[in-house]
Design a protein around this motif. Sequence first.
Motif, PDB file in Angstrom:
ATOM      1  N   ALA A 323     108.985 -80.055 150.123  1.00 16.80           N
ATOM      2  CA  ALA A 323     109.435 -81.312 149.538  1.00 16.80           C
ATOM      3  C   ALA A 323     109.979 -82.255 150.603  1.00 16.80           C
ATOM      4  O   ALA A 323     109.698 -83.465 150.595  1.00 16.80           O
ATOM      5  CB  ALA A 323     110.501 -81.030 148.481  1.00 16.80           C
ATOM      6  N   VAL A 333     109.155 -87.033 145.812  1.00 16.70           N
ATOM      7  CA  VAL A 333     109.371 -85.637 145.419  1.00 16.70           C
ATOM      8  C   VAL A 333     110.864 -85.455 145.184  1.00 16.70           C
ATOM      9  O   VAL A 333     111.665 -85.669 146.092  1.00 16.70           O
ATOM     10  CB  VAL A 333     108.875 -84.664 146.501  1.00 16.70           C
ATOM     11  CG1 VAL A 333     109.098 -83.226 146.056  1.00 16.70           C
ATOM     12  CG2 VAL A 333     107.405 -84.902 146.807  1.00 16.70           C
ATOM     13  N   HIS A 337     111.249 -81.651 140.870  1.00 14.50           N
ATOM     14  CA  HIS A 337     109.916 -81.181 141.246  1.00 14.50           C
ATOM     15  C   HIS A 337     110.003 -79.802 141.899  1.00 14.50           C
ATOM     16  O   HIS A 337     109.187 -78.915 141.619  1.00 14.50           O
ATOM     17  CB  HIS A 337     109.254 -82.159 142.218  1.00 14.50           C
ATOM     18  CG  HIS A 337     108.756 -83.421 141.578  1.00 14.50           C
ATOM     19  ND1 HIS A 337     109.506 -84.561 141.513  1.00 14.50           N
ATOM     20  CD2 HIS A 337     107.582 -83.709 140.957  1.00 14.50           C
ATOM     21  CE1 HIS A 337     108.824 -85.510 140.908  1.00 14.50           C
ATOM     22  NE2 HIS A 337     107.641 -85.020 140.546  1.00 14.50           N
ATOM     23  N   VAL A 338     110.985 -79.643 142.780  1.00 13.16           N
ATOM     24  CA  VAL A 338     111.129 -78.357 143.474  1.00 13.16           C
ATOM     25  C   VAL A 338     111.441 -77.245 142.484  1.00 13.16           C
ATOM     26  O   VAL A 338     110.870 -76.147 142.551  1.00 13.16           O
ATOM     27  CB  VAL A 338     112.234 -78.463 144.554  1.00 13.16           C
ATOM     28  CG1 VAL A 338     112.454 -77.112 145.222  1.00 13.16           C
ATOM     29  CG2 VAL A 338     111.868 -79.515 145.594  1.00 13.16           C
ATOM     30  N   ALA A 341     108.342 -76.370 140.610  1.00 15.30           N
ATOM     31  CA  ALA A 341     107.383 -75.679 141.470  1.00 15.30           C
ATOM     32  C   ALA A 341     107.787 -74.221 141.675  1.00 15.30           C
ATOM     33  O   ALA A 341     106.937 -73.314 141.671  1.00 15.30           O
ATOM     34  CB  ALA A 341     107.274 -76.399 142.818  1.00 15.30           C
ATOM     35  N   THR A 366     102.563 -76.075 144.829  1.00 14.45           N
ATOM     36  CA  THR A 366     102.666 -77.297 145.624  1.00 14.45           C
ATOM     37  C   THR A 366     101.623 -78.309 145.204  1.00 14.45           C
ATOM     38  O   THR A 366     101.912 -79.505 145.032  1.00 14.45           O
ATOM     39  CB  THR A 366     102.500 -76.960 147.123  1.00 14.45           C
ATOM     40  OG1 THR A 366     103.543 -76.078 147.523  1.00 14.45           O
ATOM     41  CG2 THR A 366     102.534 -78.213 147.966  1.00 14.45           C
ATOM     42  N   LEU A 370     104.265 -80.659 143.344  1.00  7.36           N
ATOM     43  CA  LEU A 370     104.788 -81.511 144.405  1.00  7.36           C
ATOM     44  C   LEU A 370     103.786 -82.556 144.873  1.00  7.36           C
ATOM     45  O   LEU A 370     104.177 -83.668 145.238  1.00  7.36           O
ATOM     46  CB  LEU A 370     105.222 -80.646 145.595  1.00  7.36           C
ATOM     47  CG  LEU A 370     106.293 -79.589 145.318  1.00  7.36           C
ATOM     48  CD1 LEU A 370     106.687 -78.885 146.606  1.00  7.36           C
ATOM     49  CD2 LEU A 370     107.509 -80.204 144.657  1.00  7.36           C
ATOM     50  N   CYS A 371     102.496 -82.216 144.888  1.00  8.08           N
ATOM     51  CA  CYS A 371     101.473 -83.147 145.382  1.00  8.08           C
ATOM     52  C   CYS A 371     100.709 -83.843 144.268  1.00  8.08           C
ATOM     53  O   CYS A 371      99.872 -84.712 144.555  1.00  8.08           O
ATOM     54  CB  CYS A 371     100.485 -82.415 146.296  1.00  8.08           C
ATOM     55  SG  CYS A 371     101.239 -81.720 147.776  1.00  8.08           S
TER      56      CYS A 371
END
Length: 787
Positions: A323, A333, A337-338, A341, A366, A370-371
């Motif tokens: 991140a 991010v 989000h983390v 994930a 990820t 994240l992406c």
Amino acid sequence: MTTTLPPPAVDDHVVDPTRDTAAEERAPVEVFGIRHHGPGSARSLIAALEEYQPDTVLIEGPADADPLLRWVLADGMTPPIALLAYAPDRPQTAAFWPYAVFSPEWQAMTYALQRGVEVALCDLPAYAVLARWRRDVSDDLDDLEEPDSASEATLPAALLEEQDPLALLAEAAGYDDPERWWDDLVESRLDSSSPFPMITDAMAELRMIMNQPQRYGDREARREAYMRQKIRQALKRGRERVAVVCGAWHAPVLRWPLPPTAADARTLRGMPRRKITMTWVPWTHQRLASATGYGAGVASPGWYHHLWVAPDQPIVRWLAKVAQALRERDLPVSSAHVIEAVRLAETLASLRGRPLAGLAEVTEATRAVLCDGDELAVRYVTDHLVVGQALGSVNNAVPTVPLEADLIRTCRTLRIRREAQVRLHDLDLRRSIDQGRSQLFHRLQLLGLQWIVPVESSVQSQGTFRETWESRWEPEYSIAIVEASVWGTTVESAATARVHKIIEEGSLVELTEAVERCLFADLSRALDDLLAALADKAALDADVVHLMDALPALARAQRYGDVRQTDTRALRKVSEVLVVRICAGLRQAIANLEGENAATMRRRIDAVNTAVGLLAESSRDAAESAVSTHLDLRSRWLDILATMIDRPDVHGLLVGRIVRLLLDAARLSDVPVRMQRALSAGVPAADKAAWVDGFFVDGALLLIHDAELRGLLDEWVCQLDDAQFVDMLPLLRRTFGTFGAAERQAIAERIAVGAENLDQQRSEEFDLDLAAPALATVDLILGTNHD
């Protein structure tokens, strides 16, 4: 693993009768079969060594590198680094043995040295590896036999072809991916329990199934014989607990009890030797990756490094690192989000029955969270984190060639770092430190060291005080430095010697290029000899093409050398001679050229024209006599060009280009007439297109602002019939394809509505009252009165 000692008659060692009962119950040799560059193997190895408490540690690696092990704990020794062995008489004959901080071999070295335990490397010496055996590896592979029928009946055909031990074990365990099987079994282990007895037994079975002698021929047999001999030597020195750290494949044949010595002695008889030198050099995570072709490489060095340095909560900390890297690229991010994930990675691992989320799970998390499915972002994470951009370092006192030591000192003074990732260096040559950097970079270019190379600057600047370079360190540059060390012990002396070699063997063009580089590199001691050799070579070379290729570099050196505060007056005489001789031989050089030869000559004429202009410009601040001399040279050059435009034996491409150059120099007043004549009905269509190509290449502004030339060209295109237009289209597209989109649009608009109507139409759209403040500012800047 604990094994009872065999009867003395079986062992070929002398047994000490005073050995106590406790010692007799312990195995004198313990083998730890690891995977090279595996953090799980390294963690389990440290725990096993702590339990075994060896008095000697033997590690797979070149045995003649033992003197270098004393540097392992020195300041500045930061993995990834590698042992480098090379032949002094042929430095390109070299080999590397790389280690990361998570490599079991590196951890074994540090374990032994920190505790004062004897440590040594036990694989074939580098002098034998580089000398090669009497038979090449290719010969051994050519003699391989097909597996027997029993093996074919029990193993899949694909696996028989690849003969991958990990693939066989993974399939037996129900895995379709050997990397994932090994990761689950060893690398993702966090409990430090010992997997080594199980691995050794498994490899023993595999060696029988896979018919090891036929698989490897004599290569591995010699290595394993040498390792056993090193174990025997340790036992003869009185060592009672010998720990052997080696690749898992070798473990079964190194464990206790050892076979008789005689067979190994026969295997090693006649081992070749070669004089070599060994040292430590920096390595990179990228070069540890299997994708580079490194046989013992791993798919994800960056990920394995993370598993080693962050054993607690590796998934959370990894995704937090991802991140952060994405935020640095301005991707949104958040902490949420983390968290999502992490949950996704752990859920995927649970669904797949894995003990811990592995690289596959965190990569999928990820990508999805994240992406947001962006593959470019995923590729960035893979390159910069999963593989990694880490570059190791070695202690400055580690033995190396004098040239390398001088380069390290110079880089430290100029604040230049060796980095695995690409770094741009925008140099302002008005600063003394940037002048020093430029001199170093040009000296490295003379030595053929491509660590730092010139690139086009992204900053739009017409000044001569700016240079842009790009650097990226690769481990192979250590070999290149060794190769370059034959020229001298310092960067300056080596570059000077390299210039003298060019003086002895170089062509005229190579000499002129060396003059330019020599000036930029501030090699004044070599410059005088180089100029003398250049003058002699130019006087003897009758080929006008060689002279034309040589002049641009001389002109650039004379024009741009002043920024580096170097005296370039010595170049003037040589450059004047070249211009005079080019003018004398140009008539013959451009006669009867066709096709690609004409196009190449056009580029040479452009380069010479630019060079002559630079020579005149460089003398504006010099003595009046020099100015007049250079102006006479430019006048002579233009006069010679003017004699070429009416010759029938000169290609239309060259005629068109020369007419354009004379127009730009204000030496022709009948250009519309000449263009009309060149595009008349009696001229073949191919000759017309060639003339247009030569005249209008990079001439967009000319077409935009000269209505007469634009009208003539438009009229000619309109007169082409369908067949002619199809034939001319590729040539015209090549010419006008060099124009920018805005330039093409401006030309099309002026042709469509006419220049006067277009200007009138645009002027009616302007609001001069609104533009008044801007116009006043322009007047102030230019010092004019804007009506």
